[in-house]
Write a protein that holds these residues in place. Structure first.
Motif, PDB file in Angstrom:
ATOM      1  N   ARG A  54      -5.339  -8.284   1.829  1.00 25.34           N
ATOM      2  CA  ARG A  54      -4.127  -8.909   2.808  1.00 25.34           C
ATOM      3  C   ARG A  54      -4.400  -8.935   3.446  1.00 25.34           C
ATOM      4  O   ARG A  54      -4.950  -9.213   4.773  1.00 25.34           O
ATOM      5  CB  ARG A  54      -3.288  -7.184   2.524  1.00 25.34           C
ATOM      6  CG  ARG A  54      -2.597  -6.513   1.704  1.00 25.34           C
ATOM      7  CD  ARG A  54      -2.334  -7.188   0.432  1.00 25.34           C
ATOM      8  NE  ARG A  54      -2.106  -6.448  -0.544  1.00 25.34           N
ATOM      9  CZ  ARG A  54      -3.638  -6.300  -1.820  1.00 25.34           C
ATOM     10  NH1 ARG A  54      -4.678  -6.485  -1.724  1.00 25.34           N
ATOM     11  NH2 ARG A  54      -3.411  -4.747  -2.738  1.00 25.34           N
ATOM     12  N   VAL A  55      -3.189 -10.436   3.348  1.00 25.68           N
ATOM     13  CA  VAL A  55      -2.919 -11.751   4.360  1.00 25.68           C
ATOM     14  C   VAL A  55      -1.074 -11.810   4.804  1.00 25.68           C
ATOM     15  O   VAL A  55      -0.642 -11.500   4.232  1.00 25.68           O
ATOM     16  CB  VAL A  55      -3.849 -13.292   4.100  1.00 25.68           C
ATOM     17  CG1 VAL A  55      -2.760 -13.131   2.975  1.00 25.68           C
ATOM     18  CG2 VAL A  55      -3.613 -13.907   4.526  1.00 25.68           C
ATOM     19  N   ALA A  56      -1.558 -11.980   5.894  1.00 30.21           N
ATOM     20  CA  ALA A  56      -0.061 -12.351   6.648  1.00 30.21           C
ATOM     21  C   ALA A  56      -0.420 -13.925   6.954  1.00 30.21           C
ATOM     22  O   ALA A  56      -1.655 -14.085   8.012  1.00 30.21           O
ATOM     23  CB  ALA A  56       0.391 -11.163   7.842  1.00 30.21           C
ATOM     24  N   GLN A  59       2.463 -13.497  10.544  1.00 29.19           N
ATOM     25  CA  GLN A  59       3.169 -12.267  10.513  1.00 29.19           C
ATOM     26  C   GLN A  59       4.040 -11.876   9.757  1.00 29.19           C
ATOM     27  O   GLN A  59       4.942 -11.589   9.257  1.00 29.19           O
ATOM     28  CB  GLN A  59       3.887 -11.923  11.560  1.00 29.19           C
ATOM     29  CG  GLN A  59       3.374 -11.967  12.846  1.00 29.19           C
ATOM     30  CD  GLN A  59       4.456 -11.670  14.682  1.00 29.19           C
ATOM     31  OE1 GLN A  59       4.927 -11.432  14.328  1.00 29.19           O
ATOM     32  NE2 GLN A  59       3.343 -12.183  15.306  1.00 29.19           N
ATOM     33  N   ASP A  60       4.238 -12.906   8.295  1.00 29.92           N
ATOM     34  CA  ASP A  60       4.444 -12.751   7.160  1.00 29.92           C
ATOM     35  C   ASP A  60       3.433 -12.703   6.022  1.00 29.92           C
ATOM     36  O   ASP A  60       2.624 -13.250   5.656  1.00 29.92           O
ATOM     37  CB  ASP A  60       5.717 -14.532   6.571  1.00 29.92           C
ATOM     38  CG  ASP A  60       7.119 -14.224   7.181  1.00 29.92           C
ATOM     39  OD1 ASP A  60       7.424 -13.188   7.490  1.00 29.92           O
ATOM     40  OD2 ASP A  60       7.420 -15.342   8.010  1.00 29.92           O
ATOM     41  N   TYR A  61       4.023 -11.896   5.574  1.00 27.74           N
ATOM     42  CA  TYR A  61       2.621 -11.129   3.969  1.00 27.74           C
ATOM     43  C   TYR A  61       2.742 -12.758   2.772  1.00 27.74           C
ATOM     44  O   TYR A  61       3.727 -13.290   2.759  1.00 27.74           O
ATOM     45  CB  TYR A  61       3.247 -10.386   3.621  1.00 27.74           C
ATOM     46  CG  TYR A  61       2.936  -8.636   4.054  1.00 27.74           C
ATOM     47  CD1 TYR A  61       1.630  -8.420   4.286  1.00 27.74           C
ATOM     48  CD2 TYR A  61       3.925  -7.705   4.288  1.00 27.74           C
ATOM     49  CE1 TYR A  61       1.461  -7.088   4.714  1.00 27.74           C
ATOM     50  CE2 TYR A  61       3.659  -6.907   5.173  1.00 27.74           C
ATOM     51  CZ  TYR A  61       2.523  -6.295   5.094  1.00 27.74           C
ATOM     52  OH  TYR A  61       2.463  -5.521   5.606  1.00 27.74           O
ATOM     53  N   HIS A  66      -1.247 -20.156  -0.151  1.00 29.41           N
ATOM     54  CA  HIS A  66      -0.031 -20.365   1.071  1.00 29.41           C
ATOM     55  C   HIS A  66      -0.486 -20.941   1.992  1.00 29.41           C
ATOM     56  O   HIS A  66      -2.043 -21.503   2.193  1.00 29.41           O
ATOM     57  CB  HIS A  66       0.321 -18.981   1.591  1.00 29.41           C
ATOM     58  CG  HIS A  66       1.514 -19.166   2.354  1.00 29.41           C
ATOM     59  ND1 HIS A  66       2.802 -18.479   2.264  1.00 29.41           N
ATOM     60  CD2 HIS A  66       1.056 -19.082   3.915  1.00 29.41           C
ATOM     61  CE1 HIS A  66       3.699 -19.775   3.328  1.00 29.41           C
ATOM     62  NE2 HIS A  66       2.745 -19.814   3.950  1.00 29.41           N
ATOM     63  N   PRO A  79      -5.123  -2.922   2.252  1.00 28.28           N
ATOM     64  CA  PRO A  79      -3.642  -2.883   1.715  1.00 28.28           C
ATOM     65  C   PRO A  79      -3.524  -1.505   2.926  1.00 28.28           C
ATOM     66  O   PRO A  79      -3.989  -0.445   3.619  1.00 28.28           O
ATOM     67  CB  PRO A  79      -4.277  -2.471   0.813  1.00 28.28           C
ATOM     68  CG  PRO A  79      -5.264  -2.845   0.732  1.00 28.28           C
ATOM     69  CD  PRO A  79      -6.209  -2.598   1.432  1.00 28.28           C
TER      70      PRO A  79
END
Length: 83
Positions: A54-56, A59-61, A66, A79
């Motif tokens: 998973r990636v942010a 600090q937002d997924y 993106h 996860p």
């Protein structure tokens, strides 16, 4: 750009944090990951199966498409489950 690695990704890459300056044309999380995979065998192994990463960004997924910018903080982690 500040990259953070958590949990088993940290061990696989061999560090918990790194500052990078990707080449021009790296404009999305997905293209960043493709470039990171070329940096070492550990990076390639850590990102071999993106279904378990998973990636942010800041600090937002986010998803792999993106956009990213020079001053972003990008964190990769497995996860998270709760219970």
């Amino acid at each position: 750009m500040n990259i953070l690695y958590f949990a088993w990704l940290r061990g696989t890459v061999g560090q918990g944090e790194e500052r990078v300056t990707p080449p021009a044309g790296i404009t999305t999380v997905g293209s960043l990951v493709a470039w990171l995979k070329t940096r070492s065998d550990g990076h390639a192994l850590a990102f071999a199966d993106l279904t378990v990463v998973r990636v942010a960004v800041n600090q937002d997924y986010v998803g792999w498409d993106h956009p990213i910018a020079t001053g972003d903080e990008i964190a990769f982690f497995p996860p998270v489950t709760g219970g």
